[in-house]
Design a protein around this motif. Sequence first.
Motif, PDB file in Angstrom:
ATOM      1  N   TRP A  41       0.874  -1.172   0.000  1.00  0.00           N
ATOM      2  CA  TRP A  41       0.000   0.000   0.000  1.00  0.00           C
ATOM      3  C   TRP A  41       0.908   1.217   0.000  1.00  0.00           C
ATOM      4  O   TRP A  41       1.860   1.290   0.784  1.00  0.00           O
ATOM      5  N   VAL A  45       0.418   3.125   6.219  1.00  0.00           N
ATOM      6  CA  VAL A  45      -0.659   2.645   7.077  1.00  0.00           C
ATOM      7  C   VAL A  45      -0.099   1.421   7.788  1.00  0.00           C
ATOM      8  O   VAL A  45       0.444   0.521   7.140  1.00  0.00           O
ATOM      9  N   SER A  49      -6.707  -2.881   8.984  1.00  0.00           N
ATOM     10  CA  SER A  49      -7.997  -2.359   9.446  1.00  0.00           C
ATOM     11  C   SER A  49      -8.068  -0.834   9.387  1.00  0.00           C
ATOM     12  O   SER A  49      -9.157  -0.262   9.474  1.00  0.00           O
ATOM     13  N   GLU A  50      -6.940  -0.162   9.209  1.00  0.00           N
ATOM     14  CA  GLU A  50      -6.938   1.295   9.090  1.00  0.00           C
ATOM     15  C   GLU A  50      -7.343   1.766   7.695  1.00  0.00           C
ATOM     16  O   GLU A  50      -7.659   2.935   7.512  1.00  0.00           O
ATOM     17  N   LEU A  51      -7.343   0.853   6.735  1.00  0.00           N
ATOM     18  CA  LEU A  51      -7.809   1.205   5.390  1.00  0.00           C
ATOM     19  C   LEU A  51      -9.332   1.305   5.411  1.00  0.00           C
ATOM     20  O   LEU A  51      -9.996   0.666   6.231  1.00  0.00           O
ATOM     21  N   THR A  52      -9.881   2.075   4.491  1.00  0.00           N
ATOM     22  CA  THR A  52     -11.336   2.130   4.362  1.00  0.00           C
ATOM     23  C   THR A  52     -11.819   0.793   3.800  1.00  0.00           C
ATOM     24  O   THR A  52     -11.020   0.005   3.254  1.00  0.00           O
ATOM     25  N   ALA A  53     -13.104   0.544   3.891  1.00  0.00           N
ATOM     26  CA  ALA A  53     -13.666  -0.697   3.346  1.00  0.00           C
ATOM     27  C   ALA A  53     -13.367  -0.811   1.851  1.00  0.00           C
ATOM     28  O   ALA A  53     -13.017  -1.895   1.361  1.00  0.00           O
ATOM     29  N   GLU A  54     -13.464   0.294   1.133  1.00  0.00           N
ATOM     30  CA  GLU A  54     -13.162   0.298  -0.306  1.00  0.00           C
ATOM     31  C   GLU A  54     -11.689  -0.030  -0.558  1.00  0.00           C
ATOM     32  O   GLU A  54     -11.359  -0.778  -1.474  1.00  0.00           O
ATOM     33  N   GLN A  55     -10.807   0.565   0.216  1.00  0.00           N
ATOM     34  CA  GLN A  55      -9.372   0.306   0.061  1.00  0.00           C
ATOM     35  C   GLN A  55      -9.036  -1.147   0.389  1.00  0.00           C
ATOM     36  O   GLN A  55      -8.244  -1.773  -0.312  1.00  0.00           O
ATOM     37  N   ARG A  56      -9.646  -1.683   1.447  1.00  0.00           N
ATOM     38  CA  ARG A  56      -9.412  -3.095   1.804  1.00  0.00           C
ATOM     39  C   ARG A  56      -9.872  -4.009   0.677  1.00  0.00           C
ATOM     40  O   ARG A  56      -9.185  -4.965   0.329  1.00  0.00           O
TER      41      ARG A  56
END
Length: 147
Positions: A41, A45, A49-56
């Motif tokens: 990434w 980060v 879990s610190e990524l947004t749902a979209e990023q994950r």
Amino acid sequence: MSAKPCTLCETDGGEVIFRHPLFRVIDALDTNYPGFLRVVWNAHVREFSELTAEQRALCMDVVVCLEQFVLAEFKADKANLATLGNVVPHVHWHVIPRFTDDPHFPAPVWAALPEGAMLSPRQAVILESQSQWKPRLAAMLGQRFPF
């Protein structure tokens, strides 16, 4: 005490195969594991879990794409997926082609290497064919993850 610099923020972390604004895919250049890929990434980060749902979802799509590539292109017996971050606390995923005759199998690639261990014949093919499979992987990623 100052914070330790982040290797994955300061360097690519390997040979870049594909660069996207949010992530990069690199060849980890592991001499014992040709075809060892990483999804890194780009933003610093520490935890997935610190990524947004979209990023994950995007990150996992890339990991799955690499897993499918490793299984199909390298004819790997297994693809190992890992995200640890203990040494480098920056979100990145390992995608490692595994073969029943590789030096560590069935142990993890981070286990002690047996004395006299050598690349398996299929691993040697991956190493020797880098100039063919890396452009194919880059093209596939570019089609799958346009920006």
